[in-house]
Write an enzyme that holds these catalytic residues in place. Structure first.
Site, PDB file in Angstrom:
ATOM      1  CB  THR A 189      -0.901   0.004   1.265  1.00 23.91           C
ATOM      2  OG1 THR A 189      -1.606  -1.228   1.284  1.00 23.91           O
ATOM      3  CG2 THR A 189      -1.883   1.154   1.244  1.00 23.91           C
ATOM      4  CB  VAL A 190       3.169   2.735   2.497  1.00 26.80           C
ATOM      5  CG1 VAL A 190       3.929   4.045   2.626  1.00 26.80           C
ATOM      6  CG2 VAL A 190       2.046   2.684   3.520  1.00 26.80           C
ATOM      7  CD  GLU A 209       6.924  13.383  10.935  1.00 27.07           C
ATOM      8  OE1 GLU A 209       7.813  14.200  11.133  1.00 27.07           O
ATOM      9  OE2 GLU A 209       6.062  13.088  11.793  1.00 27.07           O
ATOM     10  N   GLY A 269       0.802   9.156  10.474  1.00 31.59           N
ATOM     11  CA  GLY A 269       0.733   9.282   9.015  1.00 31.59           C
ATOM     12  C   GLY A 269       1.424  10.547   8.550  1.00 31.59           C
ATOM     13  CD  GLU A 324      -4.385  -4.113   8.557  1.00 28.47           C
ATOM     14  OE1 GLU A 324      -4.164  -5.252   8.128  1.00 28.47           O
ATOM     15  OE2 GLU A 324      -3.725  -3.114   8.244  1.00 28.47           O
ATOM     16  CE  LYS A 377       0.383   4.427  14.654  1.00 29.21           C
ATOM     17  NZ  LYS A 377      -0.998   4.461  14.163  1.00 29.21           N
ATOM     18  N   GLY A 431      -3.245   5.793   5.221  1.00 31.85           N
ATOM     19  CA  GLY A 431      -3.577   5.842   3.799  1.00 31.85           C
ATOM     20  C   GLY A 431      -2.297   5.808   3.005  1.00 31.85           C
TER      21      GLY A 431
END
Ligand SMILES: NC(=O)c1ccc[n+]([C@@H]2O[C@H](COP(=O)([O-])OP(=O)(O)OC[C@H]3O[C@@H](n4cnc5c(N)ncnc54)[C@H](OP(=O)(O)O)[C@@H]3O)[C@@H](O)[C@H]2O)c1
Length: 419
Positions: A27-28, A127, A132, A188, A203, A300
């Protein structure tokens, strides 16, 4: 079988080209690949170097050693612990920069990776691992390097924020809102890392390491998820002017640090109260700056890829800034918080007085109470002022043993601060 040579001559970068190796093309990774090609010319105009992909590694394509040899920087977008950790360490040891979006890796092996980067004198940028595209890491580590950060509150998991927002907006149950999040691609198929609070805990461990300079692993961050939150919790809280969010909190307490993730009520005026849907946000507090809030899309493909490319551009422009060595601070587990308490009780005289007496004995002071009759029973909801968690929970345990109670008391933390 792979044959490797012990001494491979380094292939130099062609003039004016900055070579980027890409590990992972999901995806990324795929979105990063596309964005890199789209923005290469503009990046060359501003940095004097043209970023070019030197190779791509997936499970079925590419060879890591070959990519490493032909890269000035490696972008790790595989995810998980191994082989990501091995590839990152080998890249750093080879004296090359690394950009990663891997929160699992950093929250479990951060110290090893930070010192490997410092030793090699290269950059390790991450980052996209938190929030995100919201520039949380850069702001804490660079912009606020001179501020003594006192506290960070964060909505750092878009999936749970989407679910809680939908429950509040439509009255959907937790299960219905989760199913919708899965249908829309916000959750997911196996959402356990998100809904259990573990993703947010990872995080917050990364944030606390940077904000307070203390080594912290995800296992040291107590977390509670949103699986037990009911539509009723959200509805009832509305009557008290509160909204429910999964909040990560990292703060300095009595010379130590307390880092936790819990479903938490926020008063309407708190900057995080209006952060809805899959957005992420953090508030950073320090005496020097009062408070800063950053918010935006928390995940995203294209959004995360944009944060990754931002890191690549930063690495193309020196100087490197690896996190300073960590100095361990004590981890404080019993901290002050305001609380919401929900009791289902028999509707008879003296109940409220008895509850108030027990709270008073533990030094708990009530901020607001709502009482409603339900036939023979009654519902008591209250918000209490900040008090040591151990004292409040001791009071709740005593209240839980009273004969007029009709159900287990429900407790949710509340953030009282407004700016
Ligand atoms: N998705 C997001 O919105 C988002 C947001 C923030 C951060 N992140 C982070 O970004 C990273 C990548 O996430 P993603 O969503 O892009 O994951 P993904 O779609 O599952 O893609 C993972 C990629 O890594 C490759 N890969 C997996 N295991 C490998 C191995 N052993 N050797 C070589 N390649 C391997 C896969 O190869 P195959 O193609 O062969 O399967 C795939 O191309 C993760 O650390 C994640 O936490 C993601």
């Amino acid at each position: 079988m792979r044959i490797s040579f012990s001494v491979t001559p380094e292939r130099p970068s062609p003039n004016g080209v900055f070579r980027v190796g890409l590990l992972g093309h999901g995806t990324v990774g795929a979105a990063f690949h596309e964005l890199l090609e789209e923005r290469a010319e503009a990046i060359e105009a501003s940095t004097g170097q043209r970023p070019e992909l030197s190779g791509v590694l997936t499970r079925g394509r590419g060879d890591f050693d070959d990519i490493l040899e032909r890269s000035d920087l490696v972008v790790e977008l595989i995810g998980g612990l191994e082989p990501a950790r091995d590839y990152v360490l080998r890249t750093l040891a080879a004296g090359k920069h690394v950009v990663t979006a891997n929160k699992q890796l950093l929250s479990q092996h951060g110290e090893e990776l930070y010192s490997a980067a410092a030793e090699a004198g290269v950059q390790l940028r991450f980052e996209a691992a938190v929030g995100g595209v919201v520039p949380i890491i850069r702001v804490i580590h660079e912009t606020l390097a001179a501020a003594h950060i006192q506290r960070v509150h964060g909505i750092v998991n878009g999936t749970t924020n989407f679910i809680l927002t939908e429950m509040a907006r439509t009255g959907a149950s937790y299960e219905e809102a989760l199913a919708e999040a899965q249908e829309l691609g916000y959750a997911e198929a196996d959402p356990s890392d998100d809904v259990s609070g573990r993703d947010a805990a990872a995080k917050m461990a990364i944030i606390a390491r940077l904000a307070f300079g203390t080594p912290l692993q995800v296992e040291e961050v107590p977390h509670e998820g949103i699986e037990k939150v009911t539509g009723e919790d959200i509805e009832r809280a509305r009557e008290l002017g509160l909204s429910l969010k999964l909040v990560g909190s990292a703060e300095r307490v009595d010379g130590g640090v307390a880092v936790r993730v819990f479903p938490t009520f926020l008063f309407g005026a708190h900057p995080l109260a209006s952060v809805n849907g899959s957005f992420n946000a953090v508030t950073i507090e320090s005496p020097a700056i009062t408070e800063i809030t950053l918010s935006g899309p928390g995940a995203g493909g294209s959004q995360t890829a944009s944060a990754v490319l931002g890191d690549v551009i930063s690495a193309m422009i020196p100087p490197p800034t690896p996190p300073v060595p960590a100095r361990a601070l004590p981890i404080v587990t019993d901290v002050e918080s305001a609380f919401y308490l929900h009791l289902e009780v028999a509707d008879r005289p003296g109940v409220l007085a008895q509850v108030a007496e027990i709270l008073g004995l533990q030094g708990v002071s009530v901020r607001s109470v709502v009482q409603k009759g339900l036939g023979e029973d009654a519902r008591l909801e209250m918000v209490v002022h900040r008090v040591l968690e151990s004292k409040f929970l001791a009071a709740v345990a005593m209240i839980g043993g009273l004969d007029f109670l009709r159900a287990e008391p429900r407790v949710i933390r509340v953030i009282e601060e407004v700016f």
